[in-house]
Design a protein around this motif. Structure first.
Motif, PDB file in Angstrom:
ATOM      1  N   TRP A  77       0.832  -1.202   0.000  1.00 21.25           N
ATOM      2  CA  TRP A  77       0.000   0.000   0.000  1.00 21.25           C
ATOM      3  C   TRP A  77       0.868   1.254   0.000  1.00 21.25           C
ATOM      4  N   GLY A  78       0.527   2.174  -0.866  1.00 22.14           N
ATOM      5  CA  GLY A  78       1.162   3.482  -0.873  1.00 22.14           C
ATOM      6  C   GLY A  78       0.349   4.409  -1.750  1.00 22.14           C
ATOM      7  N   PRO A  79      -0.239   5.480  -1.191  1.00 18.29           N
ATOM      8  CA  PRO A  79      -1.020   6.414  -2.009  1.00 18.29           C
ATOM      9  C   PRO A  79      -0.136   7.128  -3.024  1.00 18.29           C
ATOM     10  N   PRO A 180      -4.272   4.245  10.039  1.00 15.35           N
ATOM     11  CA  PRO A 180      -3.001   4.978  10.102  1.00 15.35           C
ATOM     12  C   PRO A 180      -2.353   5.241   8.744  1.00 15.35           C
ATOM     13  N   PHE A 181      -2.812   4.561   7.689  1.00 16.54           N
ATOM     14  CA  PHE A 181      -2.196   4.758   6.375  1.00 16.54           C
ATOM     15  C   PHE A 181      -3.190   5.238   5.318  1.00 16.54           C
ATOM     16  N   ASP A 182      -4.382   5.632   5.739  1.00 13.43           N
ATOM     17  CA  ASP A 182      -5.406   6.160   4.817  1.00 13.43           C
ATOM     18  C   ASP A 182      -5.960   5.117   3.857  1.00 13.43           C
ATOM     19  N   ARG A 183      -5.908   3.857   4.212  1.00 15.49           N
ATOM     20  CA  ARG A 183      -6.505   2.852   3.328  1.00 15.49           C
ATOM     21  C   ARG A 183      -7.997   3.104   3.138  1.00 15.49           C
ATOM     22  N   ARG A 184      -8.691   3.398   4.226  1.00 13.41           N
ATOM     23  CA  ARG A 184     -10.143   3.591   4.121  1.00 13.41           C
ATOM     24  C   ARG A 184     -10.498   4.833   3.296  1.00 13.41           C
ATOM     25  N   VAL A 185      -9.622   5.814   3.270  1.00 13.26           N
ATOM     26  CA  VAL A 185      -9.876   7.021   2.478  1.00 13.26           C
ATOM     27  C   VAL A 185     -10.037   6.671   0.998  1.00 13.26           C
ATOM     28  N   PHE A 186      -9.227   5.730   0.527  1.00 17.67           N
ATOM     29  CA  PHE A 186      -9.222   5.383  -0.893  1.00 17.67           C
ATOM     30  C   PHE A 186     -10.023   4.117  -1.201  1.00 17.67           C
ATOM     31  N   GLY A 187     -10.509   3.417  -0.151  1.00 16.43           N
ATOM     32  CA  GLY A 187     -11.308   2.214  -0.368  1.00 16.43           C
ATOM     33  C   GLY A 187     -10.510   0.950  -0.137  1.00 16.43           C
ATOM     34  N   LEU A 188     -11.145  -0.043   0.492  1.00 15.11           N
ATOM     35  CA  LEU A 188     -10.472  -1.291   0.860  1.00 15.11           C
ATOM     36  C   LEU A 188     -10.587  -2.340  -0.242  1.00 15.11           C
ATOM     37  N   ASP A 189      -9.637  -3.253  -0.215  1.00 23.96           N
ATOM     38  CA  ASP A 189      -9.613  -4.423  -1.102  1.00 23.96           C
ATOM     39  C   ASP A 189      -9.718  -4.030  -2.572  1.00 23.96           C
ATOM     40  N   LYS A 190      -8.882  -3.071  -2.953  1.00 23.85           N
ATOM     41  CA  LYS A 190      -8.748  -2.698  -4.356  1.00 23.85           C
ATOM     42  C   LYS A 190      -7.351  -3.064  -4.833  1.00 23.85           C
ATOM     43  N   ALA A 191      -7.137  -2.949  -6.132  1.00 20.49           N
ATOM     44  CA  ALA A 191      -5.829  -3.289  -6.694  1.00 20.49           C
ATOM     45  C   ALA A 191      -5.433  -2.246  -7.730  1.00 20.49           C
ATOM     46  N   LYS A 192      -4.253  -1.654  -7.520  1.00 18.59           N
ATOM     47  CA  LYS A 192      -3.733  -0.686  -8.480  1.00 18.59           C
ATOM     48  C   LYS A 192      -2.227  -0.575  -8.305  1.00 18.59           C
ATOM     49  N   GLU A 345      -3.969  14.844  -2.832  1.00 17.91           N
ATOM     50  CA  GLU A 345      -4.670  15.804  -1.976  1.00 17.91           C
ATOM     51  C   GLU A 345      -5.588  15.137  -0.952  1.00 17.91           C
ATOM     52  N   ASP A 346      -5.966  13.869  -1.176  1.00 14.02           N
ATOM     53  CA  ASP A 346      -6.836  13.163  -0.233  1.00 14.02           C
ATOM     54  C   ASP A 346      -6.055  12.395   0.824  1.00 14.02           C
ATOM     55  N   SER A 347      -4.742  12.365   0.722  1.00 12.67           N
ATOM     56  CA  SER A 347      -3.919  11.561   1.620  1.00 12.67           C
ATOM     57  C   SER A 347      -3.304  12.434   2.701  1.00 12.67           C
ATOM     58  N   PHE A 348      -3.359  11.929   3.947  1.00 11.71           N
ATOM     59  CA  PHE A 348      -2.831  12.702   5.064  1.00 11.71           C
ATOM     60  C   PHE A 348      -1.882  11.896   5.948  1.00 11.71           C
ATOM     61  N   ASN A 349      -2.160  10.611   6.159  1.00 11.45           N
ATOM     62  CA  ASN A 349      -1.394   9.802   7.107  1.00 11.45           C
ATOM     63  C   ASN A 349      -0.322   8.976   6.403  1.00 11.45           C
ATOM     64  N   SER A 350       0.917   9.133   6.835  1.00 12.40           N
ATOM     65  CA  SER A 350       2.029   8.277   6.358  1.00 12.40           C
ATOM     66  C   SER A 350       2.105   8.243   4.831  1.00 12.40           C
ATOM     67  N   TRP A 351       1.797   9.347   4.182  1.00 19.85           N
ATOM     68  CA  TRP A 351       1.640   9.324   2.736  1.00 19.85           C
ATOM     69  C   TRP A 351       2.962   9.188   1.984  1.00 19.85           C
ATOM     70  N   GLY A 352       4.076   9.513   2.601  1.00 22.39           N
ATOM     71  CA  GLY A 352       5.344   9.481   1.876  1.00 22.39           C
ATOM     72  C   GLY A 352       6.109   8.176   1.948  1.00 22.39           C
ATOM     73  N   HIS A 353       5.633   7.200   2.756  1.00 17.82           N
ATOM     74  CA  HIS A 353       6.417   5.987   2.991  1.00 17.82           C
ATOM     75  C   HIS A 353       6.717   5.209   1.714  1.00 17.82           C
ATOM     76  N   GLY A 354       5.700   5.039   0.868  1.00 19.24           N
ATOM     77  CA  GLY A 354       5.874   4.194  -0.305  1.00 19.24           C
ATOM     78  C   GLY A 354       6.959   4.671  -1.250  1.00 19.24           C
ATOM     79  N   THR A 355       7.235   5.981  -1.240  1.00 17.35           N
ATOM     80  CA  THR A 355       8.264   6.555  -2.102  1.00 17.35           C
ATOM     81  C   THR A 355       9.568   6.795  -1.353  1.00 17.35           C
TER      82      THR A 355
END
Length: 403
Positions: A77-79, A180-192, A345-355
């Motif tokens: 997961w990483g926005p 804590p990682f904004d998963r619910r903000v973008f929706g659960l159990d998706k794939a991208k 713009e919709d991400s707030f929590n731990s948004w930079g980890h994936g990069t």
């Protein structure tokens, strides 16, 4: 029925077939040989595209041919994050004095002179591995393996512990807190999986899309000069061929590992292993338009494993192992001092980890349970406690048997 479900059913059928035959003489007895550990390499969304190296904690070369098959499942997961690498030394110096999460507010994206890449990851990466071990001489062996990975939405029951819903249930009720990682903000159990590399090459993948495959060759030599002290070593040479359209290349590596055995009594013993590997990533490019999956040409790793085993009355080995794996960063670390990260713009929590954590050494812990009789079956669960761009949670099962 989609491809990942078919792979799961195939693997389950193979396992049940072997269990059903476990008391028959047609299956050669598979004896315990060192630390019982399947591949515990993480399904890192960048790492799956190269030939990372596992640590080998066997005591000696196999005496007969062996097959092992493994299925793994890791939640990634990483926005969306856009990353700019300034070309101007003055801008780099300015950015290095500003906190990483605020740098985007001090520049104009439209006029900035900079390199650029963009990443977004979401889903469960399923991996299938198969290896054939071929004895060559008394103290040497050849292992030829295949690996393949698919991106899925990770829905129950084929992902169980690695679904978004289970992970967020754990965060809510055990550790981590509310989303804590904004998963619910973008929706659960998706794939991208969206990636634009710094050369402008782009892919945008979704549920059921094939990621990558590869062929691996490992050659091990097991010196015996310290075996009388129950200290065992092995040296390895490795070649991996990456076969995806995103990275068709060859990697070369070398490894060394050692294991010490401590006997408690005739039915209980402890094994402790240490290992180190070095991989030359993309040593040979087999096409001209490979994606950039990291600016570091060399990837090193270090592993330590402690395993306790007891032998039951039925002469079955029950092994409990704990493994720590450390790997050097995929990207050169100095860029992180001045990179400009622009969040969704919709991400707030731990948004930079994936990069950002592509610039950090990665590490994770793995607990493995193995029972060995005529076949060896392993189950593992893996956790990235430092949230450094590996799967938040990964599980795996493997079966190994002689032929």
């Amino acid at each position: 029925m989609n491809k990942q479900n078919l792979a799961f059913i195939f693997f389950l059928s193979l396992s049940l077939s072997l269990f059903a035959q476990s008391d028959q003489d047609s299956i050669p007895a598979y004896g315990k040989n060192g630390i019982s550990k399947p591949s515990i390499l993480s399904t890192n969304p960048f790492g799956v595209f190269i030939s990372r190296l596992n640590h080998n904690f066997k005591l000696k070369a196999s005496r007969r041919m062996e097959i092992d098959v493994a299925l793994e499942s890791g939640n990634v997961w990483g926005p969306n994050v856009k990353t700019y690498i300034p070309n101007d030394p003055a801008i780099r110096r300015e950015m290095s004095n500003i906190e990483w999460f605020s740098r985007q507010y001090f520049v104009d994206e439209e006029t900035l002179d900079a390199g650029y890449f963009e990443i977004e990851t979401d889903g469960v990466i399923k991996g299938l591995r198969a290896n054939l071990t071929i004895p060559t001489t008394k103290n040497q062996e050849l292992i030829v393996g295949l690996r393949a990975f698919v991106l899925t939405n990770g829905k129950f029951p084929f992902s169980a512990l690695t679904t978004d819903r289970f992970i967020e249930f754990f965060h809510d009720n055990v550790a981590g807190g509310d989303d804590p990682f904004d998963r619910r903000v973008f929706g659960l159990d998706k794939a991208k999986f969206l990636y634009t590399d710094r050369n402008g090459r782009t892919f945008d993948l979704g549920n059921g899309d094939f990621l990558t495959a590869g062929i691996e060759t490992h050659y091990y030599y097991y010196p015996t000069f310290l075996n009388d002290k129950k200290i065992y070593f092995n040296l390895g040479a490795h070649m991996g061929t990456n076969l995806s359209k995103y990275n068709m290349s060859m990697d070369f590596g070398a490894s060394a590992a050692g294991v010490k055995q401590f006997d408690i009594n005739d039915r209980n013993f402890v094994l402790v292993g240490l290992g180190a590997n070095l991989l030359r990533k993309n040593a040979v490019d087999l096409q001209s338009d490979n994606f950039d999956f990291g600016t570091n040409d060399f990837i090193g790793s270090f592993g330590v494993n402690a395993e306790y085993t007891f032998v039951s009355k039925g002469k079955t080995y029950h092994s409990f192992g704990l493994d720590y794996y450390l790997q050097t960063s995929l990207h050169q670390k100095d860029e992180d001092d001045y990179n400009i990260y622009v969040r969704d713009e919709d991400s707030f929590n731990s948004w930079g980890h994936g990069t950002r954590h592509l610039y950090r050494d990665t590490n994770y812990w793995t607990f493995v349970y193995t029972f060995t009789r005529k076949i060896s079956t392993s189950f593992y669960i893996q956790q990235d406690f430092t949230v450094n761009n590996n799967p938040d949670l990964q599980t795996g099962i493997s079966v190994k048997f002689g032929i």
